[in-house]
Enzyme design. Sequence first.
Site, PDB file in Angstrom:
ATOM      1  CG  ASP A 361     -24.490  26.397  -7.157  1.00  0.00           C
ATOM      2  OD1 ASP A 361     -25.574  26.106  -8.020  1.00  0.00           O
ATOM      3  OD2 ASP A 361     -24.553  25.120  -6.279  1.00  0.00           O
ATOM      4  CG  LEU A 362     -25.458  31.540  -3.941  1.00  0.00           C
ATOM      5  CD1 LEU A 362     -27.228  31.986  -3.806  1.00  0.00           C
ATOM      6  CD2 LEU A 362     -24.400  32.255  -3.129  1.00  0.00           C
ATOM      7  CG  ASP A 405     -28.654  28.244  -7.207  1.00  0.00           C
ATOM      8  OD1 ASP A 405     -29.017  28.059  -8.245  1.00  0.00           O
ATOM      9  OD2 ASP A 405     -28.219  27.330  -6.220  1.00  0.00           O
TER      10      ASP A 405
END
Length: 469
Positions: A361-362, A405
Amino acid sequence: MFSPALGNADAGLRPGYARWNRCHREVRAVSILFCCVGTCVFLRSGPEGYKEQQALSSVQDEDREYTDRRVLVADDDAAVLEMIQEVIRRSLKCATDSARDGEETLRCLSDRAYDILLMDMMMPGPHGLEHVKRVRTGWPEVDIVIMTSYVDDFPYVLAIEAGASDIISKPHAPSELVAKLMRVLRERDLRAAREVAERKYRGLFQLSMIGMVLVEPESSHIIEANRMFCEMIGRPEDTLVGCSLLDLVNERERARLEMGLTAFSVSGKGVLGDLVLTRPDGVELSLDVSVSFVALADGAVVLLAFQDFTGRREIEQQLALVAQTDQLTGLANKYTFHTRLEGAIARAASEKTPLTLLALDLDNFKRCNDIYGHAKGDEVLVMTGDIIRKNTRAGADEGFRCGGDEFMVLLPGSPASVGERIAERMREDFEKADNYGVSLSVGIAEYVSGMRAHELAQTADEALYRATV
């Protein structure tokens, strides 16, 4: 009523001439029919003549008029020639010419085209079976019907072997002669019709826009290939004829083609899809093949029609790739992830090998978009895809973009400890890059026997949640 059957090789063999002339003068005023005895033609009246006339009429009425056919009658007796020609012209409506000896026969054949040579076996000059062989060699298109009183000297089998189409003994009734000539003419009509059909077939076969080959059923050897197939496969026909069709495919396709031909031989036809043929230049063609077993008088052949769908298959593969791929990052998409995850778990369970799933995950990605714009956010997403590819094994591991994302990475054959090292390298690469304030969090989950796909994905998501807190 009948004169002895006499030969006609030369005047020394013709003592019956005088008897024939005397008889001919005696009966020339009677309404009658022709009947051949030796080389002498006699006229017959009364009930016997009437029966022959009826038989001849019935033969005449049964078939068409052969006005387009020409018969050469060869006999050294002028009266015989005249009478036989009259029978042929009247009964079959054929045009006729005559020859009095072997040499004249050859000159006539050289000067004009004939359908039938009706030839006496004993004439001056070239005669007999050797003469038949000579005519057959020089004019193979002419049917030879031989006449003879010497049936013991010229057996039927030897006459046919020499090249004759039929033999008629003397004496004979005119109806018998007409029937034999009619049979030969009918056979010529059939041959002509077959030749026309053959030309039409060859035109359709050679000019077809579909690649076609004729194959021998037992050996799979190519008998003939049309122009389109030669262009398709990139080889001239003379290099294809005689070789096995199976040699044009690889080992995997060879077995499949053999099985298909065997199965289709029972039903007589079938279709084999996506057969791969390899050209001499190494290009592989994706072909659909229609197979038909064709029964012929002298055996059977297999007709195969090839349609090249290589271009369409490539387009279909591209469309399938588009449907499975995230266009921005080049990674597989969410739909593909679920399919591959199911397959990876099935293999891990059956092979009892490890399997690790990474969930990425960003962090602060929304803030990046808000401050720097979506173009910079897209750069970060592309960079993440590149980092995933850099740190995984091509052809073994696989990365997926599953949302805005959110990313997943499948590591078949790798335990969680390997997954931890890969995750650490990814984080390090991400921190060194232009990340616009975005950081990378990774959750790690290892497959446990009996775990289902959604349970493994959920375990990785839970690990990711803990990593971001």
